[in-house]
Design a protein around this motif. Structure first.
Motif, mmCIF file in Angstrom:
data_model
loop_
_atom_site.group_PDB
_atom_site.id
_atom_site.type_symbol
_atom_site.label_atom_id
_atom_site.label_comp_id
_atom_site.label_asym_id
_atom_site.label_seq_id
_atom_site.Cartn_x
_atom_site.Cartn_y
_atom_site.Cartn_z
ATOM 1 N N ILE A 119 -6.140 0.496 0.078
ATOM 2 C CA ILE A 119 -6.292 2.231 -0.550
ATOM 3 C C ILE A 119 -7.502 3.133 -1.198
ATOM 4 C CG2 ILE A 119 -5.126 3.032 -2.508
ATOM 5 C CD1 ILE A 119 -2.760 1.538 -2.222
ATOM 6 N N GLN A 151 2.053 7.352 -8.124
ATOM 7 C CA GLN A 151 0.383 7.688 -8.752
ATOM 8 C C GLN A 151 1.008 7.668 -9.622
ATOM 9 O OE1 GLN A 151 -1.697 9.373 -5.445
ATOM 10 N NE2 GLN A 151 -0.366 9.275 -3.474
ATOM 11 N N MET A 176 -0.631 2.130 -10.075
ATOM 12 C CA MET A 176 -1.092 1.597 -8.861
ATOM 13 C C MET A 176 -1.399 -0.104 -8.106
ATOM 14 S SD MET A 176 -2.422 4.902 -7.409
ATOM 15 C CE MET A 176 -2.788 4.597 -5.824
ATOM 16 N N VAL A 194 -3.813 9.350 -1.607
ATOM 17 C CA VAL A 194 -4.246 8.858 -2.881
ATOM 18 C C VAL A 194 -4.616 10.774 -3.879
ATOM 19 C CG1 VAL A 194 -5.841 7.521 -4.503
ATOM 20 C CG2 VAL A 194 -4.475 7.031 -2.315
ATOM 21 N N GLN A 250 0.585 8.376 3.027
ATOM 22 C CA GLN A 250 0.649 9.370 2.101
ATOM 23 C C GLN A 250 -0.942 9.458 1.253
ATOM 24 O OE1 GLN A 250 5.376 7.045 0.961
ATOM 25 N NE2 GLN A 250 3.307 6.729 -0.136
ATOM 26 N N THR A 264 1.132 4.189 -3.265
ATOM 27 C CA THR A 264 1.377 5.859 -3.287
ATOM 28 C C THR A 264 1.688 6.949 -2.966
ATOM 29 O OG1 THR A 264 0.384 4.595 -0.821
ATOM 30 C CG2 THR A 264 -1.169 4.765 -1.851
ATOM 31 N N SER A 314 -5.440 5.793 1.293
ATOM 32 C CA SER A 314 -4.266 6.292 0.845
ATOM 33 C C SER A 314 -3.632 5.346 2.203
ATOM 34 C CB SER A 314 -4.258 7.422 2.952
ATOM 35 O OG SER A 314 -4.807 6.708 3.909
ATOM 36 N N GLY A 315 -1.790 4.826 1.899
ATOM 37 C CA GLY A 315 -1.038 4.437 1.951
ATOM 38 C C GLY A 315 -0.388 4.856 3.845
ATOM 39 N N SER A 348 1.316 -1.343 0.159
ATOM 40 C CA SER A 348 0.368 0.413 0.408
ATOM 41 C C SER A 348 0.797 0.781 0.125
ATOM 42 C CB SER A 348 -0.661 -0.048 1.132
ATOM 43 O OG SER A 348 -0.277 0.253 2.705
#
Length: 335
Positions: A251, A107, A114, A166, A164, A102, A256-257, A98
């Motif tokens: 995700i 991205q 991804m 997205v 992180q 990200t 998010s990651g 994940s």
């Protein structure tokens, strides 16, 4: 003077494929019925304590969505356990996949990039686990424990301990109600597809029969011409692939990651497989049972949240269910 040996004593056991055929027979056994009964009781409790909240469409969608991510991981773990192994690294692999998927660089390639990154990272980690276990050779517990520590540490290093976010709209759109098909979230559909494919592979393919055989009796399987080492490698690759799919689903779910993603997934997946009827010693288990086990645990979590009960009581309840499931297994397998 030789005497005839009775079938029950001293006789040569049947080949692993035949002796374990009942383990994956495509029928609803008593254990599955009991899990359905548990789900029915939980639904009754939810209907009585919080009828408006628990039985609402939004809450049922939430239960299925939350079950989907860990459910996909559980399918892979079930194969590994049936094959006589164990995988403690699935949660860390989900976190690493994940986070890697990200990063800003990943991205830039959009949804496809991804997804591809998640799957490749999962497969890569599964490959390392498989090589260590099958060709190392290392005890599965130690090999996957090492992967757990390494993957979790690498995830933290890549993310610098930060979340992180997205920014790819097509990925975020998959988590919105507008993407639901007939009221079913895309993540639930992915879980259904993975579960169906897993059931077909275990029950209808040579790969599934070899998995059961290797888990039941590796030496007999080797003498029967099965490439035991290769089979074990493929099982960990399958588990890694499921982790990659689950990472992408997470995700979509969270947008998010994070390096904390997948925390304790390994315990939840193993527990769900156990209460679903999978033997920790290998050689027996069903995808149907594992899916039901995931739904039982997810429903319990939902009920506790709706009734504002503390998480420690929830963990105690889960532990009691695991102990009960193991005792039932011992009762069924004892001579």
């Amino acid at each position: 003077m030789s005497t005839a040996t009775s079938p029950g004593k001293g006789s040569t056991p049947p080949p692993p494929e035949k002796s374990k055929a009942r383990a994956v027979a495509p029928r609803l056994d008593l254990h599955h019925v009991s899990l359905f009964a548990v789900l029915a009781v939980l639904a009754l409790v939810g209907g009585l304590t919080k009828p408006d909240e628990f039985l609402s469409t939004d809450n049922l969608q939430l239960i299925l969505t939350q079950a989907s991510v860990i459910g996909v991981v559980t399918v892979g773990v079930t194969f590994v356990i049936i094959g006589g192994g164990i995988d403690l690294s699935v949660g860390a692999i989900v976190a690493l996949a994940s986070v890697w998927a990200t990063t800003v660089a990943t991205q830039e390639y959009g949804l496809a990039g991804m997804l591809f990154c998640s799957l490749v990272v999962g497969l890569g980690c599964g490959l390392v686990n498989g090589v260590l276990v099958a060709y190392g050779p290392m005890v599965p517990f130690i090999a996957t424990l090492a992967m757990l520590a390494s993957a979790r540490g690498l995830a933290e290093q890549l993310s610098d301990g930060k979340t992180q976010v997205v920014t790819v709209e097509p990925v975020l759109d998959l988590g919105l109600p507008d993407s639901y098909v007939l009221g079913v979230p895309p993540l639930v559909m992915i879980f259904a597809v993975v579960g169906a494919v897993g059931w077909l592979v275990l029950n209808r393919t040579t790969f599934g029969r070899r998995t059961v055989a290797v888990g039941g009796n590796p030496e007999a399987s080797r003498l029967a011409g099965i490439a035991v080492k290769r089979q074990r490698l493929l099982l960990y690759l399958l588990s890694g692939l499921c982790c990659g799919i689950a990472a992408f689903m997470l995700i979509v779910l969270t947008g998010s990651g994070q390096n904390t993603n997948g925390n304790l997934y390994e315990l939840d997946a193993i527990a769900a497989a156990i209460i679903g009827g999978t033997l920790l010693s290998g050689g027996r288990g069903t995808i149907t049972g594992s899916v039901l086990g995931v739904l039982v645990f997810t429903t319990i979590t939902n009920l506790f949240a709706l009734n504002n009960l503390q998480s420690d009581v929830q963990q105690i309840a889960k532990g009691a269910i695991i102990v009960a499931a193991v005792l039932v297994q011992k009762g069924r397998t004892s001579p």
